[in-house]
Design an enzyme around this catalytic site. Structure first.
Site, PDB file in Angstrom:
ATOM      1  N   GLY A 101     -40.345 -45.162 -47.282  1.00 28.29           N
ATOM      2  CA  GLY A 101     -40.947 -45.840 -48.427  1.00 28.29           C
ATOM      3  C   GLY A 101     -41.054 -44.871 -49.604  1.00 28.29           C
ATOM      4  N   LYS A 487     -14.397 -58.951 -56.141  1.00 20.62           N
ATOM      5  CA  LYS A 487     -15.014 -59.276 -54.846  1.00 20.62           C
ATOM      6  C   LYS A 487     -14.077 -60.164 -54.034  1.00 20.62           C
ATOM      7  CE  LYS A 487     -17.412 -56.806 -54.608  1.00 20.62           C
ATOM      8  NZ  LYS A 487     -17.462 -55.801 -55.599  1.00 20.62           N
ATOM      9  N   GLU A 490     -10.826 -58.277 -52.835  1.00 16.25           N
ATOM     10  CA  GLU A 490     -10.918 -57.176 -51.853  1.00 16.25           C
ATOM     11  C   GLU A 490     -11.383 -57.634 -50.470  1.00 16.25           C
ATOM     12  OE1 GLU A 490     -13.634 -53.952 -52.695  1.00 16.25           O
ATOM     13  OE2 GLU A 490     -14.947 -55.244 -53.842  1.00 16.25           O
ATOM     14  N   HIS A 506      -4.302 -67.000 -74.571  1.00 17.92           N
ATOM     15  CA  HIS A 506      -3.178 -66.125 -74.954  1.00 17.92           C
ATOM     16  C   HIS A 506      -2.308 -65.786 -73.749  1.00 17.92           C
ATOM     17  CE1 HIS A 506      -5.119 -65.687 -78.845  1.00 17.92           C
ATOM     18  NE2 HIS A 506      -6.243 -65.603 -78.171  1.00 17.92           N
TER      19      HIS A 506
HETATM   20  C1  AGP Z   1     -16.210 -52.290 -55.088  1.00 18.64           C
HETATM   21  O1  AGP Z   1     -16.522 -53.427 -54.305  1.00 18.64           O
HETATM   22  C2  AGP Z   1     -15.223 -51.390 -54.392  1.00 18.64           C
HETATM   23  N1  AGP Z   1     -15.676 -51.031 -53.094  1.00 18.64           N
HETATM   24  C3  AGP Z   1     -14.797 -50.218 -55.250  1.00 18.64           C
HETATM   25  O2  AGP Z   1     -14.187 -50.754 -56.410  1.00 18.64           O
HETATM   26  C4  AGP Z   1     -15.913 -49.247 -55.711  1.00 18.64           C
HETATM   27  O3  AGP Z   1     -16.747 -49.877 -56.643  1.00 18.64           O
HETATM   28  C5  AGP Z   1     -15.248 -48.049 -56.376  1.00 18.64           C
HETATM   29  O4  AGP Z   1     -14.439 -47.388 -55.412  1.00 18.64           O
HETATM   30  C6  AGP Z   1     -16.248 -47.055 -56.970  1.00 18.64           C
HETATM   31  O5  AGP Z   1     -17.045 -46.518 -55.945  1.00 18.64           O
HETATM   32  P1  AGP Z   1     -18.357 -45.685 -56.366  1.00 18.64           P
HETATM   33  O6  AGP Z   1     -19.265 -46.626 -57.084  1.00 18.64           O
HETATM   34  O7  AGP Z   1     -18.931 -45.213 -55.059  1.00 18.64           O
HETATM   35  O8  AGP Z   1     -17.927 -44.557 -57.243  1.00 18.64           O
END
Ligand code: AGP
Length: 610
Positions: A101, A487, A490, A506
């Site tokens: 905490g 999201k 991936e 465009h």
């Molecule tokens: C986001 O869902 C991915 N896992 C990836 O784009 C991630 O945000 C990016 O690799 C950056 O990571 P970090 O924030 O730990 O630097």
């Protein structure tokens, strides 16, 4: 979040504690430690790194004893180090405390205790508890009363276990805001942050509630409120299986982390957003505050989701704080010999704090003379350590590869930084207190959006076989369109693109037909009508429109096939709410498609290679 394990019984405590801590490593793993009572004294061992480092440092059979406790840490105050690892002892080494905490008033308590002669070893907030209990124990009344009185002085959250050589064979546990569960074994008791550390030994448990404490010894257990009122606790039978418990009963870590967002946004605000005082306190930026306020230009660096957070931050910082702001892909910035001038402030945004491109870009900017700051989740990570100041987002470990709670906490911290700078520059044209109250209300509003998860799951079922998605948003919601598309890509492996809504005309509009889902983020803000025109254009081409819209929008339903409602909020805070449905949409589509949601193919949680 940290992992806590305690044991009182007749078996050797150390192996049981280590095994339990391993079960809790998903809660935090930057350092670990344990304490065991042996021969009238407390023996401790602490190690940086994962629990396995602690285990391999355990001298065979040297730490014997049947009462003990252990802790695996997710650092909030103080870098990951042996001295900052738990347990923390009082001056005499007779009282040991482990804690999960945040003690918000630890610095004022620490000052008082130091003035009273107490010697502190660590930078943590937790160590204050050991010395406070020691001080109160001197007044007599025994350990239980000392702990109870100490907790009455604490502001913040805790799940703690306390042991003392003054009263061996006893553990005292207390909870306020951080989970603690007690397991009832055969002639033994176990304590843990969650049942996954107990289930091998017993399925009979009782859950501590906020404001309760318990005194546990081999002879039995007594539970009371902090006001010293005895209470009877019900004993429940664990029905979960182990791996489900580690995910908090959710099917995937990603879903758990999406649903943690009311709590993690609250953690990002805690102790920083002081609505009554009308202040934003960001301790980690104190040294660099003037440089930030007087910045000639701010450059936000990041990759992936963190880069998207930077894009939202650009809108906030330019339009509320009036500072010219640029956002750079770290991987591009580092190779293009960027021009850095006097007064430039570079802020690296990174959940892991280890992303190679972001670290390299940060070093490049620092070498060229920029002031470098960080907005990071993992305390003590490389990026955090190489900046001259920064703000930890306190989102807790993010296990799912697809970043969710870190993104909304990054945005929350960017909003705090923006408010702090704008107020210091006297630039806030809107009522500052109104903004702060709105920011303070966000965790509850995020909870309302999450209440709509079942409907989003239905929509995901309708759209899961689409081959392409288009995400549209304007202004600060354009980065949300990018994030929603990322999201989906991936974790479901469906191709998706985010676009500024107006930009669709465009070129991308050529893609739209009756097979193309088009996700439109269309809050009732100053450019609502503009976005609605774009929605009309999609409708005219028979696109399948999924709108993220406000609760009081009576028009969107005539255009969109699906509508997901979000509460209204102040414009720049909108992305924090509008992204939640997109996280859930991607999650449920991926689940429907049977992909590995927490560890999607080809990806890693932290890209530490170039
Ligand atoms: C986001 O869902 C991915 N896992 C990836 O784009 C991630 O945000 C990016 O690799 C950056 O990571 P970090 O924030 O730990 O630097």
């Amino acid at each position: 979040m940290c992992g806590i394990v305690g044991y009182v019984g007749s078996r050797e405590a150390a192996p049981i504690i280590v095994e339990g801590l391993k079960r809790l490593e998903y809660r935090g793993y930057d350092s670990a430690g344990l304490a065991v009572q042996r021969g009238g004294r407390i023996v401790t061992l602490k190690k940086v790194g994962k629990v396995s480092h602690l285990e391999s440092a355990l001298p065979a059979g040297a730490i014997t004893g049947s009462v003990g406790m252990g802790h695996t840490r997710w650092a909030t105050h103080g870098e990951p180090s042996e001295v900052n690892a738990h347990p923390h002892l009082d001056c005499s080494g007779s009282i040991a405390v482990i804690h999960n905490g945040v003690i918000e008033n630890y610095s004022s308590l620490k000052k008082k205790l130091i003035a009273g002669g107490h010697q502190f070893l660590s930078e943590t907030d937790t160590e204050v508890l050991s010395h406070l209990i020691e001080e109160l124990h001197k007044a007599g009344g025994g350990l239980e009363q000392a702990v109870r009185k100490a907790l009455h002085q604490v502001k913040g959250t805790y799940g703690i276990v306390v042991m003392s050589s003054h009263e061996p064979r006893k553990l005292i546990v207390a909870r306020k805001g951080s989970p603690l569960v007690i397991g009832f074994g055969e002639g033994e008791y176990l304590i843990a942050s969650d049942p996954s550390a107990l289930i091998r030994h017993t399925r009979k448990v009782t859950y501590m509630e906020d404001g309760e404490y318990a005194v546990i010894s081999a002879e039995g257990i007594s539970t009371k409120t902090l006001d010293d009122v005895t209470i009877q606790k019900s004993v429940e039978e664990l029905s979960f299986e182990l791996d489900q418990i580690e995910r908090g009963g959710f099917e995937h870590f990603m879903l758990k982390e999406i649903h943690e967002q009311p709590e993690t946004i609250r953690n990002a605000l805690r102790g920083r957003l002081q609505v009554e005082e009308g202040e934003v306190k960001l301790g980690g930026l104190e040294q660099m505050r003037e440089k930030l306020i007087s910045a000639r230009r701010i450059i936000l660096l990041g990759c992936g989701t963190s880069w998207h957070a930077g894009l939202v931050g650009e809108y906030m910082l330019e339009q509320i704080a009036g500072i010219p702001t640029e956002v750079e892909y770290a991987s591009e910035f580092r190779y293009r010999s960027p021009v850095i001038q006097q007064g430039d402030v570079v802020i690296a945004i990174s959940q892991s704090g280890e992303t190679a491109d972001t670290l390299a870009a940060l070093r490049e900017a620092k070498a060229k003379g920029a002031t470098v700051l960080g907005i990071v989740n993992v305390v003590g990570s490389t990026i955090a350590r190489e900046t001259q100041g920064g703000v930890y987002i306190h989102a807790g470990p993010e296990i799912g590869v697809a970043s969710t709670k870190a993104f909304t906490s990054q945005l929350t911290v960017l909003a705090l930084v923006t408010l702090m700078v704008a107020r210091a520059k006297g630039l806030l044209h809107v009522d500052y207190k109104l903004l702060m109250k709105e920011l303070d209300a966000l965790p509850e509003k995020v909870g309302k959006v999450l209440d709509g998860a079942a409907r989003i799951r239905e929509i995901a079922g309708e759209l899961k076989n689409a081959r392409n998605f288009l995400y549209l948003g304007r202004g600060a919601n354009f980065p949300v369109a990018l994030e929603g598309a990322l999201k989906l890509k991936e974790i479901s492996y469906i191709h998706a693109e985010g676009y500024p809504a107006a930009e669709m005309k465009h070129g991308p509009i050529a893609l739209i037909d009756e097979h193309m889902p088009v996700v439109c983020i269309v809050p009732k803000d100053a450019i609502y009508e503009k976005v609605m025109s774009n929605v009309q254009e999609v409708k005219a081409r028979r696109g399948r429109i999924l709108a993220v819209a406000n609760e009081d929008d009576d028009d969107i339903g005539h255009l969109a096939e699906f509508v997901i409602r979000v509460p209204r909020t102040f414009g720049f805070f909108g992305p924090i709410l509008n992204v939640i449905p997109l996280q859930l949409l991607a999650y449920y589509i991926a689940v429907a498609r049977g992909t590995n949601v927490d560890q999607p193919r080809n990806l890693a949680k932290s890209v530490t290679v170039e």
